[in-house]
Enzyme design. Structure first.
Site, PDB file in Angstrom:
ATOM      1  N   ASN A 222      -6.774 -21.711  28.037  1.00  0.00           N
ATOM      2  CA  ASN A 222      -8.044 -21.278  28.630  1.00  0.00           C
ATOM      3  C   ASN A 222      -7.778 -20.823  30.059  1.00  0.00           C
ATOM      4  O   ASN A 222      -6.646 -20.878  30.533  1.00  0.00           O
ATOM      5  CB  ASN A 222      -9.086 -22.405  28.565  1.00  0.00           C
ATOM      6  CG  ASN A 222      -8.601 -23.628  29.291  1.00  0.00           C
ATOM      7  OD1 ASN A 222      -8.432 -23.627  30.504  1.00  0.00           O
ATOM      8  ND2 ASN A 222      -8.334 -24.702  28.547  1.00  0.00           N
ATOM      9  N   GLY A 285     -10.876 -36.749  35.510  1.00  0.00           N
ATOM     10  CA  GLY A 285     -10.462 -35.774  34.490  1.00  0.00           C
ATOM     11  C   GLY A 285     -11.033 -34.410  34.811  1.00  0.00           C
ATOM     12  O   GLY A 285     -12.168 -34.099  34.457  1.00  0.00           O
ATOM     13  N   LYS A 301       8.629 -17.269  15.546  1.00  0.00           N
ATOM     14  CA  LYS A 301       7.521 -16.332  15.765  1.00  0.00           C
ATOM     15  C   LYS A 301       6.967 -15.888  14.407  1.00  0.00           C
ATOM     16  O   LYS A 301       7.734 -15.485  13.518  1.00  0.00           O
ATOM     17  CB  LYS A 301       8.056 -15.118  16.540  1.00  0.00           C
ATOM     18  CG  LYS A 301       6.975 -14.143  16.910  1.00  0.00           C
ATOM     19  CD  LYS A 301       7.532 -12.984  17.727  1.00  0.00           C
ATOM     20  CE  LYS A 301       6.464 -11.929  17.893  1.00  0.00           C
ATOM     21  NZ  LYS A 301       6.989 -10.662  18.331  1.00  0.00           N
ATOM     22  N   PRO A 317      -6.727 -35.782  20.918  1.00  0.00           N
ATOM     23  CA  PRO A 317      -7.319 -37.037  21.419  1.00  0.00           C
ATOM     24  C   PRO A 317      -8.125 -36.764  22.684  1.00  0.00           C
ATOM     25  O   PRO A 317      -7.780 -35.867  23.457  1.00  0.00           O
ATOM     26  CB  PRO A 317      -6.090 -37.902  21.751  1.00  0.00           C
ATOM     27  CG  PRO A 317      -4.935 -36.976  21.808  1.00  0.00           C
ATOM     28  CD  PRO A 317      -5.266 -35.776  20.987  1.00  0.00           C
ATOM     29  N   ASP A 318      -9.210 -37.520  22.865  1.00  0.00           N
ATOM     30  CA  ASP A 318     -10.022 -37.356  24.084  1.00  0.00           C
ATOM     31  C   ASP A 318      -9.477 -38.294  25.163  1.00  0.00           C
ATOM     32  O   ASP A 318      -9.642 -39.521  25.097  1.00  0.00           O
ATOM     33  CB  ASP A 318     -11.495 -37.664  23.784  1.00  0.00           C
ATOM     34  CG  ASP A 318     -12.377 -37.222  24.941  1.00  0.00           C
ATOM     35  OD1 ASP A 318     -12.065 -37.565  26.093  1.00  0.00           O
ATOM     36  OD2 ASP A 318     -13.363 -36.515  24.679  1.00  0.00           O
ATOM     37  N   PHE A 335     -15.549 -34.304  34.105  1.00  0.00           N
ATOM     38  CA  PHE A 335     -16.092 -32.984  34.444  1.00  0.00           C
ATOM     39  C   PHE A 335     -16.670 -32.363  33.174  1.00  0.00           C
ATOM     40  O   PHE A 335     -16.249 -32.712  32.070  1.00  0.00           O
ATOM     41  CB  PHE A 335     -14.981 -32.073  34.986  1.00  0.00           C
ATOM     42  CG  PHE A 335     -14.897 -32.065  36.492  1.00  0.00           C
ATOM     43  CD1 PHE A 335     -14.440 -33.173  37.182  1.00  0.00           C
ATOM     44  CD2 PHE A 335     -15.294 -30.945  37.218  1.00  0.00           C
ATOM     45  CE1 PHE A 335     -14.364 -33.171  38.566  1.00  0.00           C
ATOM     46  CE2 PHE A 335     -15.224 -30.927  38.604  1.00  0.00           C
ATOM     47  CZ  PHE A 335     -14.761 -32.030  39.273  1.00  0.00           C
ATOM     48  N   LYS A 353     -18.900 -40.192  26.548  1.00  0.00           N
ATOM     49  CA  LYS A 353     -17.588 -40.616  27.054  1.00  0.00           C
ATOM     50  C   LYS A 353     -17.683 -41.908  27.851  1.00  0.00           C
ATOM     51  O   LYS A 353     -16.670 -42.448  28.288  1.00  0.00           O
ATOM     52  CB  LYS A 353     -16.969 -39.501  27.892  1.00  0.00           C
ATOM     53  CG  LYS A 353     -16.873 -38.191  27.099  1.00  0.00           C
ATOM     54  CD  LYS A 353     -15.832 -37.248  27.602  1.00  0.00           C
ATOM     55  CE  LYS A 353     -15.887 -35.955  26.782  1.00  0.00           C
ATOM     56  NZ  LYS A 353     -14.605 -35.297  26.647  1.00  0.00           N
TER      57      LYS A 353
HETATM   58  O1  PMT Z   1      -9.166 -25.097  37.154  1.00  0.00           O
HETATM   59  P1  PMT Z   1     -10.261 -24.240  37.768  1.00  0.00           P
HETATM   60  O2  PMT Z   1     -10.045 -22.774  37.510  1.00  0.00           O
HETATM   61  O3  PMT Z   1     -10.469 -24.562  39.223  1.00  0.00           O
HETATM   62  O4  PMT Z   1     -11.617 -24.588  36.996  1.00  0.00           O
HETATM   63  C1  PMT Z   1     -12.145 -25.859  37.117  1.00  0.00           C
HETATM   64  C2  PMT Z   1     -12.803 -26.333  35.820  1.00  0.00           C
HETATM   65  C3  PMT Z   1     -13.928 -25.399  35.436  1.00  0.00           C
HETATM   66  C4  PMT Z   1     -11.767 -26.363  34.682  1.00  0.00           C
HETATM   67  C5  PMT Z   1     -13.311 -27.784  36.106  1.00  0.00           C
HETATM   68  O5  PMT Z   1     -14.235 -27.745  37.174  1.00  0.00           O
HETATM   69  C6  PMT Z   1     -13.984 -28.377  34.877  1.00  0.00           C
HETATM   70  O6  PMT Z   1     -15.175 -28.224  34.651  1.00  0.00           O
HETATM   71  N1  PMT Z   1     -13.197 -29.118  34.033  1.00  0.00           N
HETATM   72  C7  PMT Z   1     -13.679 -29.680  32.766  1.00  0.00           C
HETATM   73  C8  PMT Z   1     -13.644 -28.617  31.705  1.00  0.00           C
HETATM   74  C9  PMT Z   1     -14.404 -29.019  30.441  1.00  0.00           C
HETATM   75  O7  PMT Z   1     -15.279 -28.354  30.003  1.00  0.00           O
HETATM   76  O8  PMT Z   1     -14.123 -30.048  29.932  1.00  0.00           O
HETATM   77  P2  PMT Z   1     -14.777 -30.598  28.534  1.00  0.00           P
HETATM   78  O9  PMT Z   1     -16.249 -30.413  28.490  1.00  0.00           O
HETATM   79  O10 PMT Z   1     -13.998 -29.999  27.449  1.00  0.00           O
HETATM   80  O11 PMT Z   1     -14.467 -32.083  28.694  1.00  0.00           O
HETATM   81  C10 PMT Z   1     -15.279 -33.009  29.389  1.00  0.00           C
HETATM   82  C11 PMT Z   1     -14.384 -33.985  30.102  1.00  0.00           C
HETATM   83  O12 PMT Z   1     -13.511 -34.633  29.164  1.00  0.00           O
HETATM   84  C12 PMT Z   1     -13.477 -33.394  31.153  1.00  0.00           C
HETATM   85  O13 PMT Z   1     -13.379 -34.316  32.199  1.00  0.00           O
HETATM   86  C13 PMT Z   1     -12.132 -33.220  30.435  1.00  0.00           C
HETATM   87  O14 PMT Z   1     -11.031 -33.291  31.341  1.00  0.00           O
HETATM   88  C14 PMT Z   1     -12.157 -34.409  29.480  1.00  0.00           C
HETATM   89  N2  PMT Z   1     -11.426 -34.173  28.213  1.00  0.00           N
HETATM   90  C15 PMT Z   1     -11.835 -33.220  27.330  1.00  0.00           C
HETATM   91  C16 PMT Z   1     -11.174 -33.071  26.130  1.00  0.00           C
HETATM   92  C17 PMT Z   1     -10.081 -33.909  25.836  1.00  0.00           C
HETATM   93  N3  PMT Z   1      -9.426 -33.786  24.714  1.00  0.00           N
HETATM   94  N4  PMT Z   1      -9.702 -34.840  26.727  1.00  0.00           N
HETATM   95  C18 PMT Z   1     -10.352 -34.991  27.910  1.00  0.00           C
HETATM   96  O15 PMT Z   1      -9.996 -35.844  28.722  1.00  0.00           O
END
Ligand code: PMT
Length: 410
Positions: A222, A285, A301, A317-318, A335, A353
């Site tokens: 991403n 996170g 490939k 895994p989360d 986040f 979470k």
């Molecule tokens: O890196 P930049 O370009 O500065 O951009 C910053 C950002 C937009 C990436 C950042 O500000 C942000 O929002 N990060 C979270 C991205 C997100 O949408 O995460 P999520 O909704 O998929 O997950 C929610 C939370 O769970 C996050 O804290 C993520 O780190 C955590 N997560 C998600 C999936 C997973 N498998 N494991 C996790 O720990």
């Protein structure tokens, strides 16, 4: 050729020795075609005369609300016709007035009545800058959406050396012009607390994207740049924390003093966090972790063919949920980058979470950019950190995390 509309600013000067730099700032802005109306506080007139500023700007300088200019309504009419108000220098006293919404002279009334952006260039003695009251006031201004330009570090008029010098006129002019053109401004150096308030606190941060291989050369990833997570690591280091930064692939250098752990996939990030989560006090996170990975990535490939190609994806895994569910979890901050319904989805993520604090941002504004806007969701409700560069936001966010962390560990 399309002509750009003329930009108008009010240049407010308050009573500090750096007032002399305002003359140069005025000259530089006018050279760029900006129309400048000068307003001075009574104290400012002790440092530079209204006559000088009038001669340079070609307009009468406003010093009092008690004359008949604009029918006694100069504080309203001037702020309405301005594209921005710039206070340079902004003394500790004037900053305190702004933070509390006081309006006992023309300039402070104008700031309170404005509809346009407000920029302030602090200038004061280093101890005044570091004082807890100034720190609170600056944080309040930032939270209110005021742009704080500087100060700089260096020798001060009083002979002491440190943070508090007003930024040079050229730097201020560049930032004012950037604001007028909607371009990013320089980060705000927040007043550092004398005591480094997160001394001995261990903070584990994830940042950047993950990369899930499809085959030897292709993968799913991403647009996360890592800027937000790295800025948070920097802000935590400034507070004296011991920082470990687990990062997916980015083009950024790790902040000096952080222990860096480079990973590629979500599975590797999970392993790196699992090994360290028991030994941290705060987990943040920020990483944009891929929710799915390819079930069976090809070692070679994949060759192109005319047939459709189907990839089986399995959930990753989360990481955040895992850390939050540990028997004795660190203080967890998540986040959420959403493209719509930010409040609803962010609150849902906070509950699912099970984290005390979740930071929401709009994906289209946040990802990859230098600036962002954050909304913090916790038990007390939601709190907006208005648009600013990511380091400024990271510093404000760390102050909030520190308060919540201290509250939780009492
Ligand atoms: O890196 P930049 O370009 O500065 O951009 C910053 C950002 C937009 C990436 C950042 O500000 C942000 O929002 N990060 C979270 C991205 C997100 O949408 O995460 P999520 O909704 O998929 O997950 C929610 C939370 O769970 C996050 O804290 C993520 O780190 C955590 N997560 C998600 C999936 C997973 N498998 N494991 C996790 O720990």
């Amino acid at each position: 050729m399309k002509q750009e509309p003329i930009k108008r600013i009010v240049l407010g000067i308050t009573g500090g020795i750096a007032a002399y730099k305002a003359a140069e700032l005025l000259r530089l802005l006018m050279k760029q075609g900006v129309e400048v109306q000068v307003a001075m506080t009574e104290a400012a007139c002790h440092f530079i005369t209204p006559t000088t500023m009038q001669a340079l700007s070609g307009k009468p300088v406003l010093t009092t609300q008690w004359d008949n200019t604009a029918n006694g309504m100069a504080h309203i009419s001037l702020s309405r016709s301005a594209d921005a108000i710039v206070i340079a220098p902004a003394t500790a006293d004037f900053i305190a007035k702004l933070a509390h919404g006081l309006a006992d002279d023309l300039l402070s009334s104008m700031c309170l009545a404005r509809l346009c952006p407000l920029l302030v260039a602090p200038a004061m003695n280093r101890e005044m800058w570091q004082n807890a009251a100034t720190r609170r006031n600056i944080a309040q201004l930032l939270a209110d959406g005021v742009r704080v330009l500087g100060p700089d570090c260096g020798v001060q008029a009083c002979g002491e050396e440190g943070m508090g010098r007003m930024r040079e006129a050229e730097d201020l002019a560049r930032d004012v012009l950037a604001l007028l053109r909607n371009a990013p401004l320089s980060p705000t150096p927040l007043p550092a607390s004398g005591a480094r308030e997160l001394n001995n606190v261990k903070i584990l941060i994830t940042a950047g994207p993950t990369y899930e291989a499809i085959d030897a050369v292709r993968g799913i990833t991403n647009r996360s740049s890592g800027k937000m997570g790295y800025a948070i690591a920097q802000a935590a280091l400034e507070q004296g924390a011991e920082v470990t930064l687990v990062s997916g692939p980015t083009a950024l250098a790790k902040p000096q003093g952080a222990q860096g752990v480079d990973v590629t996939s979500a599975a590797q990030m999970f392993e790196a966090v699992k090994q360290r989560a028991d030994d941290c006090d705060i987990f943040i996170g920020v990483a944009a972790v891929a929710d799915y990975r390819v079930a069976q990535p090809s070692e070679q490939k994949i060759k192109k063919s005319a047939a459709p190609l189907t990839l089986e994806l399995v959930p990753n895994p989360d990481i955040l949920a895992y850390v939050a569910a540990l028997p004795d979890p660190p203080f967890c901050v998540g986040f959420a980058a959403e493209s719509e319904n930010l409040a609803k989805y962010a609150e849902q993520k906070r509950c699912v979470k099970n984290v005390p604090l979740l930071v929401g941002n709009l994906a289209q504004q946040a990802i990859g950019s230098d600036e962002n806007e954050l909304v913090l969701f916790d038990d007390s409700g939601s709190h907006v950190l208005p648009r600013a560069d990511k380091l400024t936001l990271a510093r404000l966010l760390m102050q909030h995390i520190k308060q919540r962390y201290e509250g939780a560990s009492q």
